[in-house]
Design a protein around this motif. Structure first.
Motif, mmCIF file in Angstrom:
data_model
loop_
_atom_site.group_PDB
_atom_site.id
_atom_site.type_symbol
_atom_site.label_atom_id
_atom_site.label_comp_id
_atom_site.label_asym_id
_atom_site.label_seq_id
_atom_site.Cartn_x
_atom_site.Cartn_y
_atom_site.Cartn_z
ATOM 1 N N SER A 3 147.233 -11.667 137.890
ATOM 2 C CA SER A 3 147.712 -10.290 137.962
ATOM 3 C C SER A 3 147.968 -9.923 139.421
ATOM 4 C CB SER A 3 146.694 -9.315 137.343
ATOM 5 O OG SER A 3 145.548 -9.220 138.163
ATOM 6 N N LYS A 4 148.701 -8.834 139.618
ATOM 7 C CA LYS A 4 149.039 -8.397 140.970
ATOM 8 C C LYS A 4 147.788 -8.077 141.787
ATOM 9 C CE LYS A 4 151.883 -5.142 143.511
ATOM 10 N NZ LYS A 4 152.749 -3.962 143.434
ATOM 11 N N SER A 5 146.712 -7.702 141.114
ATOM 12 C CA SER A 5 145.477 -7.382 141.838
ATOM 13 C C SER A 5 144.888 -8.609 142.553
ATOM 14 C CB SER A 5 144.435 -6.774 140.886
ATOM 15 O OG SER A 5 144.056 -7.712 139.899
ATOM 16 N N LEU A 7 146.722 -10.582 144.386
ATOM 17 C CA LEU A 7 147.631 -10.873 145.493
ATOM 18 C C LEU A 7 146.941 -10.876 146.848
ATOM 19 C CD1 LEU A 7 150.511 -11.478 146.400
ATOM 20 C CD2 LEU A 7 150.957 -9.017 146.403
ATOM 21 N N ASN A 11 147.410 -14.362 148.818
ATOM 22 C CA ASN A 11 148.236 -14.393 150.034
ATOM 23 C C ASN A 11 147.708 -15.395 151.051
ATOM 24 O OD1 ASN A 11 150.514 -12.769 149.740
ATOM 25 N ND2 ASN A 11 149.348 -10.898 150.136
ATOM 26 N N THR A 27 154.154 -15.956 141.915
ATOM 27 C CA THR A 27 154.488 -15.027 140.848
ATOM 28 C C THR A 27 153.229 -14.657 140.077
ATOM 29 O OG1 THR A 27 156.039 -14.602 139.034
ATOM 30 C CG2 THR A 27 155.030 -16.799 139.112
ATOM 31 N N VAL A 28 153.381 -13.738 139.148
ATOM 32 C CA VAL A 28 152.293 -13.351 138.256
ATOM 33 C C VAL A 28 152.569 -13.952 136.890
ATOM 34 C CG1 VAL A 28 151.164 -11.411 137.089
ATOM 35 C CG2 VAL A 28 151.807 -11.216 139.494
ATOM 36 N N SER A 30 150.214 -14.277 133.427
ATOM 37 C CA SER A 30 148.930 -14.003 132.784
ATOM 38 C C SER A 30 148.745 -14.872 131.542
ATOM 39 C CB SER A 30 148.859 -12.524 132.387
ATOM 40 O OG SER A 30 147.693 -12.289 131.614
#
Length: 154
Positions: A3-5, A7, A11, A27-28, A30
């Motif tokens: 998920s974006k959380s 990131l 990173n 990318t995400v 799930s």
């Protein structure tokens, strides 16, 4: 990543890839919310030219193992301590406890930097230029420790 959380943790792997001049995609995907996307991503990864996959996930953290079950590429799992995590142990154990036949290399909690370094080392086995960059990186780590030791011993 799941998920974006994730990131802010993942990173760190991207920064390692950039530092070593390694092309990558991020990318995400799930395992729970987009299983078809996950399946297609893993199934087509080698066709897209990928050589190794770093998969970060928190909570139940099924993404790395599920991706590893679909592809023959090496998969490195990054357990992420998420907001609903049990101190990260749920993620660690979910990634670490793969059944025989579905290996996933697992790094420490939130250790995407180490995942990036491990991916670079895997790629360096067939790339002499990258192998030299890895050696230079390790030499730099050693030199920094030796410099610190020399300063403290004065």
């Amino acid at each position: 990543m799941g998920s974006k959380s994730d990131l802010n943790i993942m990173n760190d792997a991207a920064e390692i890839m950039k530092a070593f001049g390694i092309d990558f995609e991020m990318t995400v995907v799930s395992a729970h919310r987009t299983p078809e996307r996950m399946y297609n991503y893993a199934k087509d990864a080698a066709k897209r030219g990928l050589k190794v996959i770093i998969a970060g996930a928190g909570g139940a953290a099924h993404l790395p193992g599920m991706v590893a079950s679909i592809t023959t590429l090496p998969v490195i799992g990054v357990p992420v301590k998420s907001s609903n995590s049990i101190d990260g142990w749920d993620s660690i154990l979910s990634i670490l406890q793969m059944p025989n036949g579905i290996p996933v290399a697992t790094v420490a909690l939130n250790a995407a930097k180490n995942a990036g370094l491990l991916a670079a080392q895997i790629l360096a086995t067939s790339n002499p230029e990258l192998a030299q960059k890895m050696q230079d990186y390790k030499d730099d780590l050693r030199n920094k420790v030796e410099e610190t030791a020399a300063e403290m011993e004065k």
